[in-house]
Scaffold this motif. Structure first.
Motif, short mmCIF file in Angstrom:
data_model
loop_
_atom_site.label_atom_id
_atom_site.label_comp_id
_atom_site.label_asym_id
_atom_site.label_seq_id
_atom_site.Cartn_x
_atom_site.Cartn_y
_atom_site.Cartn_z
N TRP A 57 18.64 95.37 54.83
CA TRP A 57 18.06 94.81 53.57
C TRP A 57 17.45 93.54 54.09
O TRP A 57 16.18 93.13 53.76
CB TRP A 57 19.11 94.70 52.45
CG TRP A 57 18.72 93.68 51.35
CD1 TRP A 57 18.02 94.12 50.50
CD2 TRP A 57 18.82 92.20 51.32
NE1 TRP A 57 17.51 92.94 49.61
CE2 TRP A 57 18.05 91.92 49.93
CE3 TRP A 57 19.39 91.18 52.03
CZ2 TRP A 57 18.04 90.58 49.42
CZ3 TRP A 57 19.20 89.89 51.59
CH2 TRP A 57 18.88 89.65 50.40
N ASN A 58 18.13 92.74 54.75
CA ASN A 58 17.49 91.42 55.30
C ASN A 58 16.17 91.49 55.91
O ASN A 58 14.94 90.93 55.71
CB ASN A 58 18.60 90.82 56.15
CG ASN A 58 18.09 89.28 56.59
OD1 ASN A 58 17.16 89.03 56.42
ND2 ASN A 58 19.32 88.75 56.55
N ASN A 59 16.04 92.42 56.84
CA ASN A 59 15.05 92.74 57.95
C ASN A 59 13.78 93.38 56.94
O ASN A 59 12.64 93.03 57.22
CB ASN A 59 15.07 93.50 58.92
CG ASN A 59 15.98 92.96 60.04
OD1 ASN A 59 15.87 91.49 60.40
ND2 ASN A 59 16.96 93.61 60.66
N HIS A 60 14.20 94.04 56.10
CA HIS A 60 13.11 94.63 55.09
C HIS A 60 12.52 93.60 54.09
O HIS A 60 11.21 93.62 54.15
CB HIS A 60 13.86 95.80 54.09
CG HIS A 60 12.84 96.51 53.34
ND1 HIS A 60 12.55 96.41 52.42
CD2 HIS A 60 12.27 97.85 53.64
CE1 HIS A 60 11.64 97.22 51.82
NE2 HIS A 60 11.52 98.16 52.57
N HIS A 61 13.26 92.63 53.81
CA HIS A 61 12.97 91.55 53.05
C HIS A 61 11.90 90.68 53.85
O HIS A 61 10.76 90.37 53.57
CB HIS A 61 13.74 90.80 52.47
CG HIS A 61 13.61 89.45 51.93
ND1 HIS A 61 12.88 89.65 50.44
CD2 HIS A 61 13.86 88.12 52.15
CE1 HIS A 61 12.69 88.19 50.12
NE2 HIS A 61 13.21 87.45 51.22
N HIS A 62 12.37 90.45 54.95
CA HIS A 62 11.37 89.55 55.87
C HIS A 62 10.11 90.29 56.15
O HIS A 62 9.00 89.62 56.17
CB HIS A 62 12.33 89.12 57.28
CG HIS A 62 13.21 87.88 57.18
ND1 HIS A 62 14.32 88.15 56.50
CD2 HIS A 62 12.96 86.59 57.05
CE1 HIS A 62 15.02 87.04 56.41
NE2 HIS A 62 14.23 85.88 56.88
N MET A 63 10.16 91.51 56.44
CA MET A 63 8.96 92.43 56.84
C MET A 63 7.86 92.27 55.48
O MET A 63 6.94 91.89 55.97
CB MET A 63 9.22 93.68 57.16
CG MET A 63 8.35 94.62 57.75
SD MET A 63 8.47 95.93 58.62
CE MET A 63 9.61 96.85 57.52
#
Length: 199
Positions: A57-63
């Motif tokens: 979730w965190n990496n998806h948001h940042h991407m």
């Protein structure tokens, strides 16, 4: 197409997956530490899977923070990622409720490997849509952790048949590698000409 619907849908799916996992936890019938100790394998597997879903979730948001638009290919690549993530609650239960036998523990690793490859595919599809000079391309860089993770998952899958705890230990190691904050996206967003974006 703007990214807001894709991000909202993905957030909702991941939230549902976490909810499904927590609903699968069994409440001990007794109110003693010993009763809770009997549920410890299930609780620890839940924590590991919660951390993995949180990392995605965190990496998806940042991407998506450095992407302005998505294509039809990106939508399908995102669904592909969500498909593999949707299997995490099932594999978590199968593995932990049977005391981490080799086949379910290896299958858990296979799903983690498939999710990692699906995330890489989503990232590659976004890079193709945004171009080599995009903020995302700058943020991704060499992506050492992204390239190392599938190798470690394969190691964990193999080790699950040698010693189940070695397989689990490798899965924990990969989670710990990704828990270390990755500042690539924040640096790119902070240094962009028009200033930081919200989110």
């Amino acid at each position: 197409m703007p990214t807001d619907r894709l991000e909202a849908f993905s957030d909702g799916v991941i939230a549902i997956l976490i909810t499904i996992m927590v609903l699968e936890l069994h409440v001990p019938e007794e109110t003693t530490w010993a009763a809770l100790r009997g549920e410890l394998p299930v609780l620890l597997a839940y924590v590991l899977s919660f951390v993995y879903l949180g990392i995605y979730w965190n990496n998806h948001h940042h991407m998506l923070a450095v992407v302005d638009r998505v294509s039809g290919g990106v939508l399908w690549a995102n669904l592909h990622l969500l498909f593999w993530l949707s299997l995490v609650p099932f594999l978590t239960g199968w593995m932990s409720e049977n005391d981490f036998p080799p086949v379910p523990t290896a299958a858990y690793g296979i799903v983690l490997l498939a999710a990692a490859l699906a995330y890489y595919l989503l990232q590659a599809t976004l890079l193709r849509a945004c171009g080599p000079d995009s903020l995302l391309a700058t943020a991704v860089g060499r992506d050492a952790k992204g390239k190392l993770s599938p190798v470690l998952y394969c190691l964990g899958i193999g080790l699950s048949f040698v010693n189940r705890w070695l397989g689990v230990a490798v899965y924990v190691l990969v989670a710990l590698i990704w828990l270390v904050p990755d500042r690539r996206v924040e640096r790119v967003v902070t240094n962009r000409p028009d200033g930081p974006v919200a989110g």
